[in-house]
Design a protein around this motif. Structure first.
Motif, PDB file in Angstrom:
ATOM      1  N   ALA A   2      21.391-117.694-111.416  1.00  0.00           N
ATOM      2  CA  ALA A   2      22.703-117.360-110.837  1.00  0.00           C
ATOM      3  C   ALA A   2      23.821-117.539-111.855  1.00  0.00           C
ATOM      4  N   ALA A  50      31.627-120.521-103.545  1.00  0.00           N
ATOM      5  CA  ALA A  50      32.492-119.823-102.595  1.00  0.00           C
ATOM      6  C   ALA A  50      33.326-120.762-101.737  1.00  0.00           C
ATOM      7  N   ASP A  66      29.103-113.858-109.413  1.00  0.00           N
ATOM      8  CA  ASP A  66      28.386-113.388-108.227  1.00  0.00           C
ATOM      9  C   ASP A  66      27.360-112.351-108.663  1.00  0.00           C
ATOM     10  N   LYS A 105      25.734-119.590-104.853  1.00  0.00           N
ATOM     11  CA  LYS A 105      26.797-118.722-104.345  1.00  0.00           C
ATOM     12  C   LYS A 105      27.603-119.418-103.262  1.00  0.00           C
ATOM     13  N   ASN A 164      19.740-119.266-105.777  1.00  0.00           N
ATOM     14  CA  ASN A 164      20.799-118.277-105.932  1.00  0.00           C
ATOM     15  C   ASN A 164      21.738-118.318-104.728  1.00  0.00           C
ATOM     16  N   ARG A 165      21.173-118.389-103.519  1.00  0.00           N
ATOM     17  CA  ARG A 165      22.003-118.459-102.307  1.00  0.00           C
ATOM     18  C   ARG A 165      22.843-119.721-102.282  1.00  0.00           C
ATOM     19  N   THR A 179      22.916-111.346-108.480  1.00  0.00           N
ATOM     20  CA  THR A 179      21.561-111.632-108.051  1.00  0.00           C
ATOM     21  C   THR A 179      20.767-112.104-109.267  1.00  0.00           C
TER      22      THR A 179
END
Length: 329
Positions: free
Chosen positions: A126, A283, A300, A279, A275-276, A302
């Motif tokens: 990421a 955020a 941001d 993020k 990765n999730r 993938t």
């Protein structure tokens, strides 16, 4: 400044890190991961942009994953020492690295004996943050702008001493490119991270340094150093009083990046989960605020986009390194 051309190929480095598939450790599966503390290696000394970004991400991931995320600083050799440690680690998702423009875009060409391939030796997870570079001087320095810097460099044998976080960093190459355009010599003073370099400038031991904005922002706001140029294409909204290189007559712009990577062969489920979570961390309102204070913008991408980005960065910086003649040693 006298420099030798670097003509080493990344092909040899790739061959050195290739290992038989049967000997590769089995990656951890997403179910049951993480199974203990996660080690996040920062390949620079404490206090720089990479370190600051890593600690922000580590705190957020620890809260979301429910396990400690321990930041470990392993500086040296243009950010390659710590990066090599992670390339050699088991792909179990428990050892990660704060990859960056130095370790994964510039050093692969600068260091001819590198044992890892910046793309194939890692699992790229990421993007975290991108930011410009800023040049700073002691607040009582006679250097108020780039014209002053050029004028002063021409009066000194060997030019000015210019500090950076280490040989092979984007800030090092920015100095090389600037001095070529300006037609002035300089002496590069590499430190083992941006923190020690900034300390030397604040103490007036080195006339100036090229730094990533996140690690310099607080010092600029406090007045312990004065900013004379920004490498962004336009003036940075957080520092509207700092002119760009372009405004001062130099065709230069540069952006650094800091991201999360692990050893090659990590389980795709673990990668997608990380990765999730990254993020989600970047955020949050608190992260957004802290990134803005640091002068950076959250990333941001993938994992697939980030992997392609790293490959493109290697291709973009390799000719810059070779054309500049910059090499280590």
């Amino acid at each position: 400044m006298s420099m030798r051309l670097t003509r080493r190929s990344l092909v040899g480095a790739t061959a050195l890190v290739a290992a038989p598939a049967l000997l590769a450790p089995r990656p951890a599966r997403a179910q049951g991961w993480p199974n203990g503390p996660i080690r996040l290696v920062v390949p620079f000394a404490p206090g720089g942009s990479t370190d600051l970004s890593a600690r922000l991400v580590a705190d957020g991931l620890a809260q979301r994953l429910g396990v400690p995320v321990v930041v470990e600083n392993r500086a040296g050799a243009g950010a390659t020492t710590g990066s090599q440690m992670v390339a050699d680690a088991p792909p179990d998702g428990q050892t990660l690295v704060m990859s960056n423009i130095a370790s994964h875009a510039i050093s692969p060409t600068l260091y001819g004996n590198l044992r890892y391939d910046p793309v194939r030796s890692f699992t790229h997870i990421a993007m975290v943050i991108t930011n410009p570079s800023v040049w700073v001087v002691h607040p009582r320095s006679e250097i108020a702008n780039l014209a002053d810097l050029v004028r002063l460099a021409k009066t000194r044998q060997g030019g000015l001493d210019m500090a950076s976080s280490g040989a092979g960093s984007s800030n090092h190459l920015l100095m090389v490119r600037f001095c070529e355009q300006a037609g002035i010599p300089f002496t590069h003073v590499p430190f083992r991270g941006a923190g020690p370099a900034m300390t030397a400038v604040i103490a007036n031991q080195v006339p100036m340094m090229s730094d990533s904005l996140p690690s310099a922002a607080g010092h600029i706001r406090q007045g312990s150093v004065r900013a004379i140029a920004m490498s962004s294409a336009q003036r940075h909204p957080g520092f509207p009083g700092v002119p760009t290189f372009i405004e001062q007559g130099f065709d230069l712009s540069s952006t650094s990046w800091f991201a999360l990577s692990g050893p090659a062969g990590m389980d795709p489920g673990v990668v997608q989960r990380l990765n999730r979570e990254v993020k989600a961390v970047v955020a949050t309102p608190d992260s957004q605020r802290r990134f803005a204070e640091m002068g950076g913008a959250p990333g941001d991408m993938t994992p697939e986009e980030f992997t392609a980005f790293v490959a493109a960065e290697v291709a973009r910086w390799a000719p810059v390194v070779r054309a500049s003649g910059a090499t280590v040693g």
